[in-house]
Enzyme design. Structure first.
Site, PDB file in Angstrom:
ATOM      1  NE  ARG A 106      -3.374   2.440   2.758  1.00 58.28           N
ATOM      2  CZ  ARG A 106      -3.145   3.258   3.781  1.00 58.28           C
ATOM      3  NH1 ARG A 106      -2.273   2.945   4.733  1.00 58.28           N
ATOM      4  NH2 ARG A 106      -3.786   4.400   3.871  1.00 58.28           N
ATOM      5  CG  HIS A 152      -1.094   8.887   3.488  1.00 57.08           C
ATOM      6  ND1 HIS A 152      -1.203   7.534   3.734  1.00 57.08           N
ATOM      7  CD2 HIS A 152      -0.691   9.417   4.662  1.00 57.08           C
ATOM      8  CE1 HIS A 152      -0.883   7.269   4.988  1.00 57.08           C
ATOM      9  NE2 HIS A 152      -0.554   8.402   5.570  1.00 57.08           N
ATOM     10  CG  ASN A 197      -4.120   7.621   5.543  1.00 58.65           C
ATOM     11  OD1 ASN A 197      -4.278   6.424   5.718  1.00 58.65           O
ATOM     12  ND2 ASN A 197      -3.529   8.397   6.447  1.00 58.65           N
ATOM     13  CD  GLU A 198      -4.954   7.609   9.942  1.00 65.80           C
ATOM     14  OE1 GLU A 198      -4.258   8.619  10.115  1.00 65.80           O
ATOM     15  OE2 GLU A 198      -4.801   6.561  10.575  1.00 65.80           O
ATOM     16  CG  ASN A 338      -4.906   3.542   8.738  1.00 67.60           C
ATOM     17  OD1 ASN A 338      -5.021   2.585   7.972  1.00 67.60           O
ATOM     18  ND2 ASN A 338      -4.442   4.707   8.356  1.00 67.60           N
ATOM     19  CE1 TYR A 340       0.231   2.347  13.472  1.00 65.11           C
ATOM     20  CE2 TYR A 340      -1.781   3.408  12.732  1.00 65.11           C
ATOM     21  CZ  TYR A 340      -0.494   2.976  12.479  1.00 65.11           C
ATOM     22  OH  TYR A 340       0.071   3.161  11.245  1.00 65.11           O
ATOM     23  CD  GLU A 419      -1.489   3.816   8.134  1.00 63.88           C
ATOM     24  OE1 GLU A 419      -1.200   4.243   9.281  1.00 63.88           O
ATOM     25  OE2 GLU A 419      -1.666   4.540   7.151  1.00 63.88           O
ATOM     26  CD  GLU A 472       4.437   8.835  12.430  1.00 68.04           C
ATOM     27  OE1 GLU A 472       4.528   8.025  11.502  1.00 68.04           O
ATOM     28  OE2 GLU A 472       3.370   9.405  12.730  1.00 68.04           O
TER      29      GLU A 472
END
Ligand code: FCB
Length: 517
Positions: A106, A152, A197-198, A338, A340, A419, A472
């Protein structure tokens, strides 16, 4: 004669070089075997998790994720944005993905690489198109499915300067133009698309907390130069959802049939659990779920914002016209999740919340947060082992929890875990033996996912975040989620121990010396 001597010398040199290379390869191989044995020994001392590929259905994708801005940039010596130079090393990265035995990759398309300026110029950068064509072709050649995220987080600065990016409805058409450019060039080979994305997390960190550019917010969330934390995230998400809906319509009408592809969206999907057994906190946990992932997914499945949000919000929550509701309803073929970590949720409607103990609890008693205080601690004990990211704790059961929530709420629409990953706490060295925690993390989360799948959840793939350590966002290079380390000087990719376990899990790694039975 002279020619002959130099030819012999040349042959001698290349034989010597070959010998040196062989020694180097053998050494790398042996040292990696030793690391594997060491990690196996450490692992066996801890809880062993029996999770196998065969715990997942046939055809289930195992992949790794990256995003353009986080890995692609090129060292230019002028900024911190060195990233991993994926732009030049993508062939090496594809070989890595292949060698691990992963069946999917991805990645996202850099908007400004493909369209350096606004729609009106119709300028498409052919070099950018060639780059992505080559990635897609080389993945397919090796039997790896490309999963493409169109957007993204990164977009051309011009869109920000001209009309304020996602705060303006003009962004919708710009996005559709970008998406169409991607479909035009890649939809003949790419089967799996994610529009954005998100959107939920992007709106939070950008327009609520002001942590990401353009860093807009208002008190109590922060003290930015401008912004309105109670309203702007709602506007930005509204524009992203409509942009998604329009791009999907176009895709389905004109491009889907090329390879019978599917299109979805990826959302940030925390799991929330009540801080206490009190009814109010249980409701707060449900509200937190509704104000987070369902804020994105309800409109795209049912055509409108979650009832939990509409119950409290007034006119600051933008509304959809009936045509827009029609456009959005059923506009995803799958949900990208995603996931976590899991947090406790506490009600702030009926009880008092202290909202200044961390940047993430600021404003918990505000409507935009659903009047929910979320925390990773109860009575001084963390909900799971802390990681490098203050909001992410290791709570494997949360994977099953969030997947079940999605399954129930959205009638078991197909899902991909797009993710899931681990970054070590800052005070711990991320390499070699400490990577045991990462191995353990993935094993436990996979086991929890397998449980949800056994109970009927239609999950079709799992992607590790990330293929390699990368940029990040606001944490820079300090947080390391990768299964490959990047040498900061040479940018060489160095496998962490988890890679060997990934290979073993995917039944790729068989040499006699490293086989663990
Ligand atoms: C997700 C983002 C991804 C990365 C991981 C750690 O929210 O999608 O780009 O930053 O977190």
């Amino acid at each position: 004669m002279e020619k002959h001597v130099s030819a012999v010398a040349e042959r001698g040199r290349s034989q010597k070089q070959k010998r040196m290379e062989n020694i180097k390869i053998t050494w790398v191989f042996v040292s990696h075997c030793l690391i594997l044995l060491l990690s196996a020994a450490i692992l066996s001392a801890e809880e062993q998790v029996d999770i196998r590929r065969s715990d997942f259905p046939h055809g289930f994708f195992f992949g790794a994720s990256t995003s353009a801005y986080q890995v692609c940039n090129i060292a230019d010596g002028t900024s911190g944005d060195i990233a991993n130079d994926h732009y030049h090393r993508y062939m090496e990265d594809i070989e890595i993905i292949h060698s691990l035995g992963l069946t999917a990759y991805r990645f996202s398309i850099s908007w400004s690489r493909v369209l350096p300026s606004m729609r009106e110029t119709w300028w498409v950068n052919q070099a950018g198109i060639n780059f992505y064509n080559s990635i897609i072709d080389n993945l397919l050649l090796r039997g790896i499915q490309p999963f493409v995220t169109i957007f993204h987080n990164d977009y051309p600065q011009e869109l920000e300067d001209r009309f304020g990016g996602w705060l303006s409805s003009l962004m919708q058409e710009e996005f559709v133009h970008f998406a169409e450019t991607c479909f035009k060039h890649f939809a003949d080979r790419v089967k799996y698309w994610m529009t954005i994305n998100e959107p939920n997390l992007l709106a939070e960190v950008t327009y609520e907390r002001g942590l990401f550019p353009p860093a807009r917010c208002s008190p109590p969330f922060g003290h930015c130069a401008s912004g309105n934390s109670d309203v702007e995230p709602l506007i930005a998400v509204h524009n992203m959802l409509l942009a998604h809906g329009k791009a999907v319509k176009l895709y389905r009408e004109q491009y889907k049939s090329k390879v019978n592809g599917v299109i979805g969206i990826t959302v940030c999907a925390y799991m929330y659990t009540a801080l206490t057994d009190f009814k109010d906190d249980k409701e707060a946990a449900n509200r937190a779920l509704a104000f987070n992932a369902a804020w994105m997914l309800d409109p795209l499945v049912f055509g409108d914002y979650p009832p939990e949000m509409k119950r409290y919000h007034g006119s600051e929550l933008p509304s959809f016209s009936s045509e827009e509701r029609e456009l959005l309803r059923d506009s995803i073929d799958f949900m990208g999740i995603n996931h976590y970590g899991t947090l406790y949720a506490k009600d702030c409607i009926h009880s008092h919340c202290i909202c200044n103990d961390s940047v993430y609890t600021l404003g918990s008693d505000r409507l935009i947060r659903g009047f929910v205080y979320t925390t990773g601690e109860r009575n001084g004990f963390p909900i799971g082992e802390p990681t490098g990211m203050s909001q992410f704790f290791v709570v494997p059961r949360g994977m099953e929890g969030i997947v079940n929530y999605m399954k129930e709420r959205y009638h078991n629409k197909p899902m991909f875990v797009t993710e899931n990953g681990y970054s070590s706490p800052g005070n711990e060295d991320d390499i070699y033996q400490h990577d045991v925690k990462r191995i353990h993390y993935h094993q436990l989360y996979l086991a929890s996912l397998a449980q949800a799948v056994r109970n009927g959840a239609d999950v079709r793939g799992y992607f590790i975040w990330s293929l390699m350590d990368n940029f990040e966002w606001s944490s820079g290079y300090a947080l390391k989620f990768g299964i490959y380390r990047i040498d900061p000087q040479t940018l060489n990719r160095i496998p962490k121990t988890v890679c060997y376990l990934v290979q073993r899990f995917l039944e790729q790694f068989q040499p006699w010396c490293c086989r663990i039975v």
